[in-house]
Design a protein around this motif. Structure first.
Motif: not given
Length: 265
Positions: A56-61
């Protein structure tokens, strides 16, 4: 390597080459990612590929940073912990290479090489140690076969990788009582952009890859996925009793002290 699912990994130099492939592979295993690099466009592309691999996008910084800067290194550590709250895996992959022998090297190149290849991994290990101790995590340093044998024309790079191997083994010794494992991968020639960034022309790089047919026992250069899979193994619980190791992934390059005969086909 299912143990990496839901874990948090920081991968430096993630905008290309081994770092980018490590990010993509970790994403396919469900590992949350803090990715840093100097090329913003490439970093965003890698993040999109990680999403395509199921993360998921929110698990990538994404953190744009130059690891030759002490302040940027600290920023990477701080932002990673601020965003995820913890850290399980540190992959010190970012690296630079400049051509030069004892006759031609410059102190400026030496400083730039050691700032990125040695000081940044040392600083990140020091800053993130408390968080890795909490999770009993793992560190994987991306070194090189250049760290275990001498090569002409890249003296300061070889010196930096030998020093990185020293960091691997010393920090493995220091952190083992805390349950943190530290290992190194030492690739041979892997097809990435690092050599061109170091000054090779397209023609020189093509000749360099051709020469690998004779300098590597397996008769070819390596691919980034062949390194990324070993990094994932060392980061996962599958290697729970492995620490302080320098693992050559070089197609037998370290076995050859002279070039192998040319292939006859």
């Amino acid at each position: 390597m299912s143990s990496l699912k839901g874990k948090v990994a920081l991968v430096t130099g993630a905008s290309s080459g081994i770092g980018a492939e490590t990010a993509r592979y970790f994403a396919s295993l469900g590992c949350y990612l803090s990715l840093t690099g100097r090329n913003e466009a490439n970093l965003k592309t890698v993040a999109e590929e990680c999403q395509q691999n199921g993360l998921p996008k929110d698990k990538i910084l994404l953190i744009l940073a130059d690891l030759g800067s002490e302040e940027d290194v600290k920023k990477v550590a701080d932002k990673t912990i601020e965003y995820f709250g913890s850290l399980d895996v540190l992959v010190n992959n970012a690296g630079v290479v400049y051509p030069g022998s004892i006759e031609t090297f410059t102190l400026e190149q030496f400083d730039k090489t050691f700032d990125v290849n040695v000081r940044a991994p040392l600083q990140l290990t020091h800053l993130l140690k408390p968080h890795l101790i909490k999770t009993k995590g793992a560190i994987v340093n991306v070194s090189s076969v250049n760290g275990v044998m001498a090569f002409p024309g890249v003296m300061t790079y070889c010196m930096s990788k030998t020093t990185l191997d020293c960091l691997t083994q010393n920090s493995a010794h220091d952190l083992a009582p805390h349950g943190v494992r530290v290992n190194s991968v030492n690739p041979g020639v892997i097809k990435t952009a690092v050599h061109k960034r170091g000054g090779m022309t397209d023609e020189q790089y093509a000749q360099f890859l051709k020469k690998c047919e004779r300098t590597h026992a397996m008769g070819r250069p390596g691919n980034v996925d062949e390194v990324a899979k070993v990094i994932a193994f060392l980061a996962s619980d599958d290697s729970s009793y492995v620490t302080g190791e320098l693992i050559t992934i070089d197609g037998g390059r370290h076995l050859l002290t002279v070039m192998a005969p040319e292939k006859t086909e």
